[in-house]
Design an enzyme around this catalytic site. Structure first.
Site: not given
Ligand code: NAG
Ligand code: NAG
Length: 846
Positions: A525, A638
């Site tokens: 990212v 998650d």
């Protein structure tokens, strides 16, 4: 000389303390323990001219069950409605609930604001809906409003539990809406338990068992009083709205409000402000040749209900005591004969009020008529006065303030009601028929008869089934969400902006390592800056990873359907050159974890309040995923502190939906799947049985909550064995009742013990061994908000003067003489027809 000096000092002291006492006794301020002012659908806090602050219902308090963010807004309100609260509304297409925590049970004002704003998709003027409370009190039944002006409905509800829910149920295929809500404690003295029965004469006891709707409130002979000039934020209409039947016959009398006195015991400023008592309509000297007549007020009301009528009197017309006697009539019956204010109050200009109850059978024609006229007694000049008038509808025996059906509030004793009106009789007959039909259908289906023997509560609730509208719209509006996706996926789902590869390459300086802000299984990212310095988070998939492709697709598919304040939002994508790039809003403060521990250099410590707000935000995001995003709900799979990101205002947003799954279909209880997730957060039941439900997210979230509380990782292998797993360790401490020993020491002292108990309770329940024993995210959210309120409440107790955003609903402290005198000054400017309330004449009754 010396003696004279001393005595003048003591005279001065006595004088000053008398003034202080006077101010304290007559300006008695009221600090509501519950003070919820909500501007529904508003993006921000709204401050009214009267100084009150209405919070947006997008901010976390109170709890709102719906996450469908349908808002209506209008920047320009047509001339006659200028109250800013009417500028926005929240629209519900399924049954939705506002849930309030009640700190002190007892009387509460509930004010609901309605104004049908234009909306491109929904027509608010044709909406039909019911508003009720969680214990079944019907406030509005099949209500609709096409009024172009705003409408205010005001109630005085006796809340007996520590929660209060307001349920908006749209009629089938319709919608509900509301522009603003006030839910504020009222002083208990406001509604005494006893009143005078008009006919047959007698004493009525048990008023406190009734819920009331204020249908008329008039400052007779005086101007309109706006919330600014009433301690309890009430609106008193002026008398010139056609209430008076024979307006030529009255003479308006008024004195300076400071002339009005309040007795010890009896009327107070909370009962009515001095502006009500300082003006009156009187009949003497009114220029009518025959002074023997009645002053008459007529007010429209709904038939079929009993009414509580409150009349306010203050003798501001007599030159001396014992010169005013008059009769009071309600609907032609004598209510008081020879009312003698001098004897009742022993002084002139002394405030006095009296409550009456009229039976539904006396208001058949839908009118309440109040009359005052001279008594037969030999007094100097025949005269009669009235200073103020309030008419309140009393809840019916089936717990309703609108319509004749109830949804099951326990009935009042109702023994004073002798007659049944025709309309009621028809209503009961229809009800009986419906009931019979229901009974037959139930017998035929041999359904569980559970609840029948619980008396009225269960079967009356059939009339307004709580979930009917919810189910129908679930099926209709959400079934289209399962988009089959294909290679032309992007163009189909409206993913927002399509970025060119070059654009993103330039934004990230050719995907330079220095621009990397995160690395995941999927890829890296980057932070990127495109034109005008707008920052973006750019997630570039690793084309070699096949798992990456799946996660990429999952994330696109899910995110394209989801929009929520507490989910990181997708801005666009790039699929040129076989690239898989997603562009998100940039979250300036990064992952929550970095603010708890382990970052270098260490970031400033989050306060307990910040941590609560973050956990509430994340819980809201997950709650939305589980319930709001699609027909089946979505399981994140998650949940962890690195997937909860913070924006520049520390608003928490859930991110990373790469592992997410749509939840079990309606007829299944779970999804079978290979176990994925992160160690330390994994639901043991999911691990054992490989069956996924949204309760696995709840488990992980419980771990997150302890991580936030203790500021340590979910798993820390460097610690002694019994401490490695945070969930186990925390539960062990909690069972021993020593949870406070593991709280993050940097904030431990700032946490109120009530707040801590509630928070740990929520976390503990999340970690229950079996999914069925764990709460839903909605329940977790509710407990966290409770914890936040307890924290704020403790702050208010500690620092009563602190004027802080964190202290909701703060009012001026009763003990602060200086504050009280500010209020006195405040009172001296008359605001009549302030633009804010200039259209309030249409708000009462309907
Ligand atoms: C509210 O209702 C309860 C139960 O009916 C009663 O005991 C209590 O006094 C009421 N409170 C007020 C303020 O009317
Ligand atoms: C005033 O009204 C009452 C009740 O409607 C009536 O009985 C009485 O005669 C009226 N008095 C006068 C003077 O008109």
């Amino acid at each position: 000389m010396g003696g004279g000096y001393k005595s003048s000092i003591s005279t001065l002291i006595i004088f000053i303390s008398t003034i202080i006492l006077y101010i304290l006794s007559t300006n008695a301020e009221f600090t509501p323990s519950d003070n919820y002012l909500i501007d529904c659908g508003s993006p921000q806090t709204t401050i009214l001219d009267d100084g009150r602050t209405f919070k947006s219902d997008a901010q976390s308090v109170p709890f709102l069950s719906t996450e469908e963010n349908i808002l209506a807004g209008s920047t320009s309100l047509s001339g006659n409605i200028s109250l800013p609260l009417y500028k926005t509304a929240r629209i519900f297409n399924t049954e939705s609930v506002y849930k309030f925590l009640v700190f002190r049970p007892g009387r509460h004002f509930l004010r609901l604001y309605f104004h049908p704003l234009p909306h491109q998709e929904y027509n608010l003027t044709s909406s039909v809906f019911t508003v009720k409370t969680d214990d079944g009190l019907v406030l509005l039944h099949d209500f609709s409003t096409s009024q172009s002006s705003g409408m205010l409905k005001e109630y005085l509800i006796n809340v007996t539990s520590d929660e209060f829910s307001l349920i908006f149920s749209p009629l089938k295929k319709s919608i509900a809406f509301v522009n603003a809500i006030e839910f504020v404690s009222a002083p208990n003295e406001l509604v005494p338990d006893t009143a005078t029965i008009v006919s047959p004469p007698g004493v009525f006891t048990g008023v406190s068992g009734y819920d009331l709707q204020v249908v008329h409130r008039v400052n007779v002979g005086g101007p309109m009083i706006t919330p600014k000039n009433d301690t309890l934020s009430r609106t008193w209409m002026s008398d010139d709205h056609g209430y008076m039947v024979f307006p030529k016959g009255d003479k308006v009398v008024s004195v300076d409000p400071s002339v009005v006195n309040y007795p010890v015991g009896g009327a107070t400023r909370l009962i009515a402000p001095d502006r009500v008592y300082s003006s009156a309509a009187s009949m003497a000297d009114s220029g009518v040749s025959v002074p023997n007549f009645n002053l008459t007020w007529e007010m429209k009301v709904d038939p079929g209900f009993d009414y509580l009528i409150r009349l306010h009197f203050c003798d501001i017309v007599s030159a001396s005591l014992n010169s005013l006697y008059f009769n009071v009539y309600v609907n032609g019956f004598s209510a008081v004969s020879g009312l003698d204010l001098s004897t009742l109050t022993s002084d002139l200009a002394m405030a006095y009020y009296k409550d009456f109850v009229v039976n539904a059978s006396m208001v058949l024609n839908g009118v309440i008529r109040v009359q005052v006229g001279p008594s037969d007694m030999e007094s100097m000049t025949p005269n009669a006065i009235l200073n103020g008038l309030e008419i309140m509808k009393m809840s019916s025996s089936v717990g309703s303030l609108d319509g004749l059906f109830s949804s099951g509030k326990s009935s009042h004793d109702g023994s004073h009601r002798l007659t049944m009106t025709i309309i009621e009789a028809i209503g009961v007959a229809i009800g009986a028929i419906m009931l019979l039909v229901l009974v037959f259908s139930i017998i035929r289906r041999k359904n569980k008869a559970r609840g029948w023997d619980e008396g009225g509560n269960s079967f009356t609730s059939w009339f307004l089934p709580r979930n009917a509208s919810y189910c129908s719209s679930l099926l209709s509006s959400k079934s289209k969400s399962k988009n089959a996706y294909s290679s032309v996926f992007f163009s189909k789902v409206g993913l927002g902006r399509s970025f060119s590869f070059n654009e993103l390459r330039d934004a990230t300086k050719n995907f330079d390592e220095s621009a990397v802000i995160g690395v995941g299984g999927f890829g890296k990212v980057y932070i990127g800056e495109i034109e005008e310095g707008k920052k973006l988070a750019i997630k570039r998939g690793n084309p070699r990873s096949s798992q990456g492709i799946n996660e990429f697709q999952t994330e696109i598919e899910l995110l394209s359907k989801l929009r929520h304040r507490h989910l990181v939002s997708l801005i666009g994508y790039c699929d040129e050159n076989n690239e898989m790039i997603l562009v998100y809003e940039y979250m300036a403060n990064g992952p929550l974890r970095d603010h708890l521990y382990g970052s270098k250099p260490a970031l400033p410590t989050l306060t307990w309040r910040q941590r609560l707000e973050i956990s509430i935000g994340a819980a809201r995001g997950l709650h939305y995923l589980h319930t709001g995003g699609s027909s089946q709900g979505i399981i994140h799979r998650d949940v962890k502190t690195t997937n909860i990101l913070l924006d520049d205002n520390f608003i928490a947003k859930v991110s990373d939906f790469g592992l997410s799954k749509t939840g079990p279909a309606l007829d299944q209880t779970h999804v079978s799947t290979a176990v994925k997730g992160s160690f330390g957060y994994l639901d043991p039941e999911y691990f054992r049985r490989q069956q996924l439900t949204e309760k696995s997210d709840v488990y992980s979230f419980g771990v997150v909550l302890f991580e936030i509380l203790c500021a340590r990782p979910a798993l820390d292998p460097t610690l002694p064995r019994e401490q490695v797993n945070l969930a186990e360790w925390a539960m062990q401490k909690q069972r021993k009742g020593i949870i406070e020993t593991i709280v993050d020491p940097t904030i431990a002292k700032t946490i109120s013990s009530e707040s801590l108990i509630k928070y740990v309770e929520a976390a503990e329940k999340c970690l229950a061994e079996y999914g069925v024993d764990r709460p839903s995210m909605g329940d977790v959210l509710w407990n966290l908000e409770f914890s936040l309120q307890l924290q704020d409440a403790s702050l208010q107790l500690d620092h009563p003067q602190e004027d802080d955003e964190t202290c909701k609903g703060k009012m001026i402290s009763k003990n602060e003489v200086s504050d009280v005198s500010v209020l006195v000054n405040d009172d001296s400017g008359v605001v009549i027809g302030s633009p804010l309330f200039s259209k309030m004449e249409d708000i009462q009754g309907r």
